[in-house]
Design an enzyme around this catalytic site. Structure first.
Site, PDB file in Angstrom:
ATOM      1  N   LYS A   1       0.973  -1.274   0.037  1.00 36.73           N
ATOM      2  CA  LYS A   1      -0.078   0.034  -0.117  1.00 36.73           C
ATOM      3  C   LYS A   1       0.963   1.365   0.011  1.00 36.73           C
ATOM      4  CE  LYS A   1      -2.001  -1.170   4.005  1.00 36.73           C
ATOM      5  NZ  LYS A   1      -1.457  -2.270   4.162  1.00 36.73           N
TER       6      LYS A   1
ATOM      7  N   ARG B   1      -9.904   0.870   8.394  1.00 36.24           N
ATOM      8  CA  ARG B   1      -9.193  -0.450   8.547  1.00 36.24           C
ATOM      9  C   ARG B   1     -10.293  -1.346   9.348  1.00 36.24           C
ATOM     10  NH1 ARG B   1      -3.528   0.271   8.547  1.00 36.24           N
ATOM     11  NH2 ARG B   1      -2.431  -1.707   9.182  1.00 36.24           N
TER      12      ARG B   1
ATOM     13  N   ARG C   1      11.932  -6.725   5.318  1.00 35.46           N
ATOM     14  CA  ARG C   1      12.199  -5.403   5.928  1.00 35.46           C
ATOM     15  C   ARG C   1      12.426  -5.423   7.208  1.00 35.46           C
ATOM     16  NH1 ARG C   1       6.565  -2.014   5.590  1.00 35.46           N
ATOM     17  NH2 ARG C   1       6.127  -3.375   7.293  1.00 35.46           N
TER      18      ARG C   1
ATOM     19  N   ARG D   1      11.787  -2.177  11.779  1.00 37.03           N
ATOM     20  CA  ARG D   1      10.436  -1.709  12.229  1.00 37.03           C
ATOM     21  C   ARG D   1      10.051  -2.543  13.382  1.00 37.03           C
ATOM     22  NH1 ARG D   1       5.555   0.093   8.204  1.00 37.03           N
ATOM     23  NH2 ARG D   1       4.179  -1.196   9.684  1.00 37.03           N
TER      24      ARG D   1
ATOM     25  N   ARG E   1      -0.545  -8.961  13.333  1.00 37.42           N
ATOM     26  CA  ARG E   1      -1.062  -7.959  12.324  1.00 37.42           C
ATOM     27  C   ARG E   1      -1.906  -8.769  11.358  1.00 37.42           C
ATOM     28  NH1 ARG E   1       4.300  -5.577  10.702  1.00 37.42           N
ATOM     29  NH2 ARG E   1       3.270  -4.403   8.896  1.00 37.42           N
TER      30      ARG E   1
HETATM   31  P1  AP5 Z   1       4.467  -1.696   1.827  1.00 35.40           P
HETATM   32  O1  AP5 Z   1       4.744  -0.738   0.710  1.00 35.40           O
HETATM   33  O2  AP5 Z   1       5.221  -1.060   3.027  1.00 35.40           O
HETATM   34  O3  AP5 Z   1       3.363  -2.275   2.146  1.00 35.40           O
HETATM   35  P2  AP5 Z   1       2.223  -1.915   3.009  1.00 35.40           P
HETATM   36  O4  AP5 Z   1       0.946  -2.510   2.591  1.00 35.40           O
HETATM   37  O5  AP5 Z   1       2.147  -0.292   3.079  1.00 35.40           O
HETATM   38  O6  AP5 Z   1       2.516  -2.729   4.619  1.00 35.40           O
HETATM   39  P3  AP5 Z   1       2.690  -1.903   5.943  1.00 35.40           P
HETATM   40  O7  AP5 Z   1       3.465  -2.997   6.678  1.00 35.40           O
HETATM   41  O8  AP5 Z   1       3.375  -0.713   5.992  1.00 35.40           O
HETATM   42  O9  AP5 Z   1       1.220  -1.946   6.344  1.00 35.40           O
HETATM   43  P4  AP5 Z   1       0.634  -2.120   7.517  1.00 35.40           P
HETATM   44  O10 AP5 Z   1      -0.818  -2.007   7.226  1.00 35.40           O
HETATM   45  O11 AP5 Z   1       0.837  -3.318   8.488  1.00 35.40           O
HETATM   46  O12 AP5 Z   1       1.043  -0.841   8.427  1.00 35.40           O
HETATM   47  P5  AP5 Z   1       0.805   0.586   8.712  1.00 35.40           P
HETATM   48  O13 AP5 Z   1       1.952   1.204   8.510  1.00 35.40           O
HETATM   49  O14 AP5 Z   1      -0.496   1.056   7.800  1.00 35.40           O
HETATM   50  O15 AP5 Z   1       5.530  -2.833   1.501  1.00 35.40           O
HETATM   51  C1  AP5 Z   1       5.871  -3.734   2.469  1.00 35.40           C
HETATM   52  C2  AP5 Z   1       7.307  -4.386   2.200  1.00 35.40           C
HETATM   53  O16 AP5 Z   1       7.504  -5.218   0.918  1.00 35.40           O
HETATM   54  C3  AP5 Z   1       8.370  -3.168   1.815  1.00 35.40           C
HETATM   55  O17 AP5 Z   1       9.927  -3.636   2.341  1.00 35.40           O
HETATM   56  C4  AP5 Z   1       8.490  -3.079   0.527  1.00 35.40           C
HETATM   57  O18 AP5 Z   1       9.843  -2.450  -0.086  1.00 35.40           O
HETATM   58  C5  AP5 Z   1       8.049  -4.285  -0.130  1.00 35.40           C
HETATM   59  N1  AP5 Z   1       7.461  -4.506  -1.319  1.00 35.40           N
HETATM   60  C6  AP5 Z   1       6.513  -3.733  -1.572  1.00 35.40           C
HETATM   61  N2  AP5 Z   1       6.181  -4.075  -2.819  1.00 35.40           N
HETATM   62  C7  AP5 Z   1       6.683  -5.080  -3.251  1.00 35.40           C
HETATM   63  C8  AP5 Z   1       6.534  -6.010  -4.419  1.00 35.40           C
HETATM   64  N3  AP5 Z   1       5.920  -5.772  -5.427  1.00 35.40           N
HETATM   65  N4  AP5 Z   1       7.666  -6.968  -4.346  1.00 35.40           N
HETATM   66  C9  AP5 Z   1       8.364  -7.261  -3.570  1.00 35.40           C
HETATM   67  N5  AP5 Z   1       8.599  -6.417  -2.275  1.00 35.40           N
HETATM   68  C10 AP5 Z   1       7.543  -5.310  -2.460  1.00 35.40           C
HETATM   69  O19 AP5 Z   1       0.029   0.598  10.105  1.00 35.40           O
HETATM   70  C11 AP5 Z   1       0.907   0.263  11.233  1.00 35.40           C
HETATM   71  C12 AP5 Z   1       0.247   0.053  12.571  1.00 35.40           C
HETATM   72  O20 AP5 Z   1      -0.569   1.429  13.001  1.00 35.40           O
HETATM   73  C13 AP5 Z   1      -0.906  -0.958  12.673  1.00 35.40           C
HETATM   74  O21 AP5 Z   1      -0.654  -2.080  12.997  1.00 35.40           O
HETATM   75  C14 AP5 Z   1      -1.666  -0.033  13.767  1.00 35.40           C
HETATM   76  O22 AP5 Z   1      -1.284  -0.316  15.010  1.00 35.40           O
HETATM   77  C15 AP5 Z   1      -1.680   1.299  13.416  1.00 35.40           C
HETATM   78  N6  AP5 Z   1      -2.698   1.842  12.497  1.00 35.40           N
HETATM   79  C16 AP5 Z   1      -2.410   2.435  11.110  1.00 35.40           C
HETATM   80  N7  AP5 Z   1      -3.435   2.607  10.555  1.00 35.40           N
HETATM   81  C17 AP5 Z   1      -4.304   2.403  11.479  1.00 35.40           C
HETATM   82  C18 AP5 Z   1      -5.941   2.336  11.452  1.00 35.40           C
HETATM   83  N8  AP5 Z   1      -6.436   2.814  10.271  1.00 35.40           N
HETATM   84  N9  AP5 Z   1      -6.550   2.018  12.403  1.00 35.40           N
HETATM   85  C19 AP5 Z   1      -6.054   1.444  13.651  1.00 35.40           C
HETATM   86  N10 AP5 Z   1      -4.557   1.287  13.758  1.00 35.40           N
HETATM   87  C20 AP5 Z   1      -3.858   1.798  12.649  1.00 35.40           C
END
Ligand code: AP5
Length: 185
Positions: A13, A88, A127, A133, A144
């Site tokens: 994402k 979410r 990662r 992280r 997660r």
């Molecule tokens: P990346 O692009 O970072 O993927 P992502 O889907 O953004 O994954 P995240 O782990 O950041 O998402 P998340 O939803 O768990 O965390 P968030 O920050 O929203 O890619 C991931 C990895 O893969 C990277 O290393 C990238 O380089 C690699 N990659 C990408 N594309 C690739 C490809 N095509 N091939 C190979 N590799 C690839 O949330 C974190 C925390 O915040 C949550 O757990 C929660 O505690 C809180 N939070 C955030 N939003 C909310 C909400 N709305 N409600 C409640 N809590 C929330």
């Protein structure tokens, strides 16, 4: 253009959100990034959020909805926005519907990035080695993914019913996936 990027942890994402921001010049709003800045700055929001984030739990809906409401009221979102990681939960989606109804800004697309679990685990483990992280520990990743299945995956049906859901294959190169998304838009 008003978009949501939906998908499990590690689906890409953030990666695709940056691409879309560069391509279309509209802000990418990542609730995860907003929270990580607050954690780094040790604000009261950050201190509260950290207790949830480090173990891979969701931050309470009322906190996140408040953050999204404030951010979506900023002027740079007028031409459009890309939401990454929000909504979410169904409660967050309903709150977003209400906010967008009030401001008469309907959503255009909900891009659902589909990636098998083995690939997600591989990406998040990679990662962890590179970025360290806190929530990329084995336990937090497992939690997660469970939280995603229980609380976020129901949004796929929620948005399917609205006719806005656009499933996109999320495996392949970053360029390939960006191309799939562009063709949907
Ligand atoms: P990346 O692009 O970072 O993927 P992502 O889907 O953004 O994954 P995240 O782990 O950041 O998402 P998340 O939803 O768990 O965390 P968030 O920050 O929203 O890619 C991931 C990895 O893969 C990277 O290393 C990238 O380089 C690699 N990659 C990408 N594309 C690739 C490809 N095509 N091939 C190979 N590799 C690839 O949330 C974190 C925390 O915040 C949550 O757990 C929660 O505690 C809180 N939070 C955030 N939003 C909310 C909400 N709305 N409600 C409640 N809590 C929330």
């Amino acid at each position: 253009m008003r978009l949501i990027l939906l998908g499990p942890p590690g689906a890409g994402k953030g990666t695709q959100g940056h691409r879309l921001h560069e391509a279309y010049g509209i802000p990418e709003i990542s609730t995860g990034d907003i929270l990580r800045v607050a954690v780094r700055n040790e604000t009261s929001l950050g201190l509260e959020a950290k207790t949830y984030m480090d173990r891979g739990a969701l931050v309470p809906d009322e906190v996140i909805i408040g953050i999204a409401r404030e951010r979506l009221a900023e002027a740079d979102t007028e031409p459009g926005f890309i939401l990454d990681g929000f909504p979410r939960t169904v409660a967050q989606a309903e709150a977003l519907d209400q906010m967008l109804l009030e401001s008469q800004r309907p959503l255009d697309h909900v891009i659902s990035i589909e990636v098998p679990e083995e690939e997600l685990l591989q990406r998040l483990a990679n990662r962890r080695e590179i970025e360290g992280r806190e929530d990329d520990s084995d336990d937090a990743i497992r939690h997660r993914l469970e939280v995603y299945q229980r609380q976020t995956a129901p949004l796929i049906d929620y948005y399917r019913k609205t006719g806005l859901l656009r499933p996109v294959p999320g495996v392949g190169t970053v360029d390939d996936i960006a191309q799939h998304i562009t063709s949907v838009l």
